[in-house]
Design a protein around this motif. Sequence first.
Motif, mmCIF file in Angstrom:
data_model
loop_
_atom_site.group_PDB
_atom_site.id
_atom_site.type_symbol
_atom_site.label_atom_id
_atom_site.label_comp_id
_atom_site.label_asym_id
_atom_site.label_seq_id
_atom_site.Cartn_x
_atom_site.Cartn_y
_atom_site.Cartn_z
ATOM 1 N N THR A 164 0.837 -1.207 0.000
ATOM 2 C CA THR A 164 0.000 0.000 0.000
ATOM 3 C C THR A 164 0.867 1.250 0.000
ATOM 4 O O THR A 164 0.674 2.157 -0.814
ATOM 5 N N LEU A 165 1.843 1.309 0.901
ATOM 6 C CA LEU A 165 2.627 2.546 1.003
ATOM 7 C C LEU A 165 3.572 2.710 -0.182
ATOM 8 O O LEU A 165 3.839 3.833 -0.610
ATOM 9 N N LEU A 166 4.055 1.595 -0.722
ATOM 10 C CA LEU A 166 5.005 1.701 -1.841
ATOM 11 C C LEU A 166 4.310 1.658 -3.196
ATOM 12 O O LEU A 166 4.967 1.756 -4.235
ATOM 13 N N LYS A 167 2.978 1.483 -3.169
ATOM 14 C CA LYS A 167 2.194 1.443 -4.415
ATOM 15 C C LYS A 167 2.781 0.428 -5.395
ATOM 16 O O LYS A 167 3.182 0.753 -6.511
ATOM 17 N N THR A 168 2.861 -0.810 -4.942
ATOM 18 C CA THR A 168 3.416 -1.875 -5.768
ATOM 19 C C THR A 168 2.688 -3.181 -5.478
ATOM 20 O O THR A 168 2.053 -3.315 -4.425
#
Length: 248
Positions: free
Chosen positions: A188-192
């Motif tokens: 979620t935080l790294l958008k991956t």
Amino acid sequence: MLNSSRAGLARLSLLSEELETLQRYGTRFVTGALPDNWLERIMTGTSEIMEQTDNKETMPENDTLDAILAEVTGCEKCSLATTRTKTVFGVGSPSAKLMFIGEAPGADEDKTGEPFVGRAGKLLTDMILAMGLSRDRVYIANILKCRPPDNRNPLPGEVELCEPYLKRQIRIIRPAVICTLGAVSAQTLLKTNVAISKLRGKFHSYEGTPLLPTYHPAYLLRNPSAKKATWEDLKMVMDKLGISIPGK
Ligand code: URA
């Protein structure tokens, strides 16, 4: 489409996920927090929903943890508001140098309102102690502030609506290092979509803050052999924070 926004799109995507859930499981997970005519709205149009939910992405000026806490406590942005017992905001030092971020509250956290207090939480507490720290010197939060029913994975629409609270927490606390626990928080935080086994073991950047993904303590309870790799990750975090590493 008039007045469209990311928040509006997230709301819409959540509504369609809930429609899908409704079709799959019946009414169990779809509840009264939605507008009365939500189904009709999905079918016939979206602009009204998008206007109502517009512009939640911008960060309020002079934001405070107390202000976010008040919003989270009364949050009804998604249907988890109707199944939760308590919201789970986050605990620890508001000036923590290290922030741990998990996925979502489980049953114990939903009852107590505190993150990571169940079995996985006890393991996380031990991990923090092994680093020479304590729960009140770090900050612990989750991507979602409410428990998903039956501990199912967070839906993308729920993440999209809830993540701005976490983003604001991070901007206020300004940790020197973020350590994410498990796939959901890292992705979620790294958008991956890269697997946690590939993400862990190295630093990434979250809005300029070093972020190190490691395994979730619940995974470690099921796979104790992964504890060694996790300890290597935690040592990298300690190194970054200038904490002395036993035996080094
Ligand atoms: N798992 C999480 O990801 N967060 C909690 O708070 C508890 C269990």
